[in-house]
Design a protein around this motif. Structure first.
Motif, mmCIF file in Angstrom:
data_model
loop_
_atom_site.group_PDB
_atom_site.id
_atom_site.type_symbol
_atom_site.label_atom_id
_atom_site.label_comp_id
_atom_site.label_asym_id
_atom_site.label_seq_id
_atom_site.Cartn_x
_atom_site.Cartn_y
_atom_site.Cartn_z
ATOM 1 N N SER A 261 0.828 -1.201 0.000
ATOM 2 C CA SER A 261 0.000 0.000 0.000
ATOM 3 C C SER A 261 0.863 1.252 0.000
ATOM 4 N N THR B 192 -3.469 0.523 -3.177
ATOM 5 C CA THR B 192 -4.230 0.875 -1.983
ATOM 6 C C THR B 192 -4.791 -0.317 -1.225
ATOM 7 N N MET B 193 -5.241 -1.358 -1.925
ATOM 8 C CA MET B 193 -5.836 -2.487 -1.205
ATOM 9 C C MET B 193 -5.988 -3.699 -2.103
#
Length: 135
Positions: free
Chosen positions: A97, A113-114
Motif C-alpha cells: 500500500s 491501496t488495497m
C-alpha cells in the motif's frame, strides 16, 4: 531506501476519501532522490501491462508484474467508497500500500491501496488509486 536510510518527511496533503497522503522527504546532505514521472491513468486499457513496487510482508524492493484487469472500479476504503480505482492482477500484498503502480514506460499510473481477499493475502485482485486522482 534500498540502503535502509531513513529521512525526515513532512505531510504536504492528505485525502482520506481516496486513501492518499503526500509526503515531502528531506534527504540528508549529499543524498539525491530521483522522482518518478507521474503518467496519465485515463489512458490505461484493460490488458495493459503494469508493475507494482512495494515492501510486501517486509520484503523490501519487491517488483511484481501483471495487467490492468479492470477500470473504474469502486471499493470500500477506510473513510468511505473510493470510486474509479484501477484493478490489477499484479501481486499487491500487505506492505505494498502506498507503492507505485507503473506502466511499461516506468511512469506512475496509480498508487496501490488495497486487495480483495478472503484470507488477507493476495488472491489475484488488487486495486490502485489512479494517478489522475492523485494529482
Amino acid at each position: 531506501m534500498s540502503d535502509h536510510s531513513v529521512f525526515p518527511a513532512a505531510l504536504v496533503g492528505a485525502d482520506p476519501e481516496v486513501d492518499i497522503a503526500v509526503l515531502k522527504v528531506q534527504p540528508q546532505q549529499g543524498y539525491t532522490l530521483a522522482p518518478l514521472v507521474v503518467g496519465q491513468s485515463h489512458s490505461l486499457r484493460v490488458g495493459q501491462r503494469v508493475f507494482a513496487i512495494g515492501n510486501p510482508f517486509g520484503l523490501d524492493q519487491t517488483l511484481t508484474a501483471g495487467i490492468v484487469s479492470g477500470l473504474g472500479r469502486e471499493v470500500q476504503g477506510i473513510a468511505g467508497r473510493i470510486r474509479g480505482v484501477v484493478q490489477t492482477d499484479a501481486a499487491i500484498n500487505p506492505g505494498n500500500s502506498g507503492g507505485p503502480l507503473l506502466n511499461s514506460q516506468g511512469q506512475v499510473v496509480g498508487v496501490a491501496t488495497m486487495i480483495a481477499s478472503p484470507s488477507g493475502a493476495f488472491a489475484g485482485v488488487g486495486f490502485a488509486v489512479p494517478a489522475d486522482t492523485v494529482r
